[in-house]
Design a protein around this motif. Structure first.
Motif, PDB file in Angstrom:
ATOM      1  N   ARG A  51       0.831  -1.210   0.000  1.00  0.00           N
ATOM      2  CA  ARG A  51       0.000   0.000   0.000  1.00  0.00           C
ATOM      3  C   ARG A  51       0.863   1.258   0.000  1.00  0.00           C
ATOM      4  O   ARG A  51       0.558   2.243   0.664  1.00  0.00           O
ATOM      5  CB  ARG A  51      -0.937  -0.004   1.199  1.00  0.00           C
ATOM      6  N   ARG A  52       1.938   1.253  -0.773  1.00  0.00           N
ATOM      7  CA  ARG A  52       2.868   2.368  -0.763  1.00  0.00           C
ATOM      8  C   ARG A  52       2.599   3.298  -1.935  1.00  0.00           C
ATOM      9  O   ARG A  52       2.433   2.868  -3.070  1.00  0.00           O
ATOM     10  CB  ARG A  52       4.312   1.862  -0.829  1.00  0.00           C
ATOM     11  N   VAL A  53       2.611   4.600  -1.648  1.00  0.00           N
ATOM     12  CA  VAL A  53       2.391   5.607  -2.688  1.00  0.00           C
ATOM     13  C   VAL A  53       3.241   6.834  -2.358  1.00  0.00           C
ATOM     14  O   VAL A  53       3.410   7.184  -1.190  1.00  0.00           O
ATOM     15  CB  VAL A  53       0.899   5.975  -2.788  1.00  0.00           C
ATOM     16  N   SER A  54       3.799   7.424  -3.398  1.00  0.00           N
ATOM     17  CA  SER A  54       4.576   8.652  -3.220  1.00  0.00           C
ATOM     18  C   SER A  54       3.845   9.821  -3.867  1.00  0.00           C
ATOM     19  O   SER A  54       3.186   9.654  -4.897  1.00  0.00           O
ATOM     20  CB  SER A  54       5.966   8.517  -3.856  1.00  0.00           C
ATOM     21  N   VAL A  55       3.971  10.979  -3.263  1.00  0.00           N
ATOM     22  CA  VAL A  55       3.394  12.211  -3.811  1.00  0.00           C
ATOM     23  C   VAL A  55       4.522  13.190  -4.049  1.00  0.00           C
ATOM     24  O   VAL A  55       5.223  13.585  -3.111  1.00  0.00           O
ATOM     25  CB  VAL A  55       2.342  12.814  -2.852  1.00  0.00           C
ATOM     26  N   GLY A  95      -5.189   5.284   5.139  1.00  0.00           N
ATOM     27  CA  GLY A  95      -4.302   4.226   5.615  1.00  0.00           C
ATOM     28  C   GLY A  95      -3.194   3.823   4.675  1.00  0.00           C
ATOM     29  O   GLY A  95      -2.566   2.775   4.868  1.00  0.00           O
ATOM     30  N   TRP A  96      -2.914   4.628   3.664  1.00  0.00           N
ATOM     31  CA  TRP A  96      -1.815   4.316   2.758  1.00  0.00           C
ATOM     32  C   TRP A  96      -0.479   4.720   3.388  1.00  0.00           C
ATOM     33  O   TRP A  96      -0.408   5.620   4.223  1.00  0.00           O
ATOM     34  CB  TRP A  96      -1.996   5.045   1.432  1.00  0.00           C
ATOM     35  N   ASP A  97       0.564   4.003   2.987  1.00  0.00           N
ATOM     36  CA  ASP A  97       1.928   4.322   3.414  1.00  0.00           C
ATOM     37  C   ASP A  97       2.454   5.373   2.432  1.00  0.00           C
ATOM     38  O   ASP A  97       2.786   5.061   1.290  1.00  0.00           O
ATOM     39  CB  ASP A  97       2.776   3.045   3.363  1.00  0.00           C
ATOM     40  N   VAL A  98       2.512   6.625   2.875  1.00  0.00           N
ATOM     41  CA  VAL A  98       2.750   7.755   1.969  1.00  0.00           C
ATOM     42  C   VAL A  98       4.159   8.311   2.156  1.00  0.00           C
ATOM     43  O   VAL A  98       4.584   8.589   3.275  1.00  0.00           O
ATOM     44  CB  VAL A  98       1.718   8.884   2.222  1.00  0.00           C
ATOM     45  N   THR A  99       4.844   8.455   1.033  1.00  0.00           N
ATOM     46  CA  THR A  99       6.131   9.158   1.001  1.00  0.00           C
ATOM     47  C   THR A  99       5.930  10.465   0.237  1.00  0.00           C
ATOM     48  O   THR A  99       5.305  10.465  -0.822  1.00  0.00           O
ATOM     49  CB  THR A  99       7.207   8.315   0.295  1.00  0.00           C
ATOM     50  N   ALA A 102      10.481   4.703  -3.794  1.00  0.00           N
ATOM     51  CA  ALA A 102       9.865   4.237  -2.550  1.00  0.00           C
ATOM     52  C   ALA A 102       8.542   3.504  -2.746  1.00  0.00           C
ATOM     53  O   ALA A 102       8.106   2.764  -1.862  1.00  0.00           O
ATOM     54  CB  ALA A 102       9.648   5.419  -1.606  1.00  0.00           C
ATOM     55  N   SER A 103       7.864   3.706  -3.890  1.00  0.00           N
ATOM     56  CA  SER A 103       6.486   3.239  -4.024  1.00  0.00           C
ATOM     57  C   SER A 103       6.207   2.649  -5.392  1.00  0.00           C
ATOM     58  O   SER A 103       6.897   2.945  -6.376  1.00  0.00           O
ATOM     59  CB  SER A 103       5.517   4.405  -3.768  1.00  0.00           C
TER      60      SER A 103
END
Length: 296
Positions: free
Chosen positions: A9-13, A31-35, A64-65
């Motif tokens: 569940r990894r996402v980068s912005v 609940g996402w794992d955000v970078t 990272a995602s």
């Protein structure tokens, strides 16, 4: 497709202006794992306090995602950021979701750039403002590979309903322009009415109350009009164009009487008149579309 289809569940912005920050905040809420990464690192601090991880470089954020959301000022900034990336290729199943304002041609170039580096490319249009995104009340209209959309759709739902428009790159960008034709017109029409209210000394609250009380009915009317235009059926269901035009002439007259700028009402009245001059005065309001479209 479940959230688990995106690894961990990894996402980068990338990009933390008002909209980028809203995207990251909504993802954290879901609940996402955000970078996060921004050219000005200080903008990441409020999101770090809410649980986001901070990347020191755009390269680190991309690594990272599985999914990277790109939301910066414009295409020039986009290519300045991506042009600094040192890695020539990335692993499979990594998707770049472009949410920056740019032209269809610029988006096509970015799609080619992504393909050269092994990235899936999905183009998105955010229909809504940052506050809508935070409240899961925006719409996300996407174009690009359907498989990439299906994979990212659970994530995009963090911002509101997500729709796949077309596999053609540039389609979502052009849809953005289509929607603005409605949204800006609607907003400016409200402002025009508010200016007339002020000029006549009427309560702005009454105007707003009336508009809101009719909102659901107006929404249904839009649906009916859309169906009529799509079918080319302009048979009268409410009133003839000539009747609509007659009523609107009074609004134009009020603008001139009060000294309120009549540029917008004059343009609307011009469309009525063009339809009447073309012989459509006895058809439904939707027949105005026939004088807006180019000759075929």
């Amino acid at each position: 497709m479940s959230h688990s289809s995106l690894k961990a569940r990894r996402v980068s912005v990338l990009g933390l202006g008002l909209m980028g920050s809203a995207l990251a905040e909504a993802l954290l809420r879901e609940g996402w794992d955000v970078t996060v990464w921004n050219r000005s690192p200080g903008k990441a601090e409020p999101l770090i306090e809410k649980g986001a991880g901070a990347a020191s470089t755009a390269e680190e954020a991309l690594e990272a995602s599985d999914v990277v959301l790109l939301c910066v000022t414009n295409h020039l900034v986009t290519m300045d950021i991506l042009g600094r990336l040192k890695k020539a290729g990335y692993g499979p199943n990594r998707t770049l979701v472009q949410l920056t304002t740019m032209t269809p041609q610029e988006s096509a170039g970015l799609a080619a750039w992504s393909e050269d580096r092994g990235l899936e490319y999905l183009e998105g249009s955010i229909v809504g403002v940052p506050e809508n995104v935070k409240e899961q009340g925006a719409n996300i209209v996407c174009s690009g590979p359907k498989a990439a959309f299906d994979r990212c759709e659970p994530l995009l739902r963090s911002f509101g309903p997500a729709l796949h428009l077309s596999e053609e790159i540039g389609a979502a960008v052009n849809f953005d322009r289509v929607y603005y034709a409605f949204a800006y017109g609607a907003l400016l029409s409200f402002i025009q009415a508010a200016a007339l209210c002020q000029a006549k000394g009427f309560s702005q609250d009454v105007l707003t109350q009336i508009i809101l009380s009719r909102w659901n009915r107006v929404g249904e009317r839009y649906r009916e009009m859309g169906e009529k235009i799509a079918k080319g059926d302009h048979s009268v269901s409410q009133a003839r164009i000539a009747i609509w035009a007659g009523g609107y002439e009074e609004t134009l007259a009020l603008c001139r009487e009060t000294g309120v700028c009549d540029a917008l009402p004059s343009a609307i009245m011009d469309n009525f008149q063009r339809a009447i001059d073309a012989g459509y005065g006895d058809e439904e309001l939707t027949a105005v579309a026939k004088v807006l479209l180019p000759d075929r």
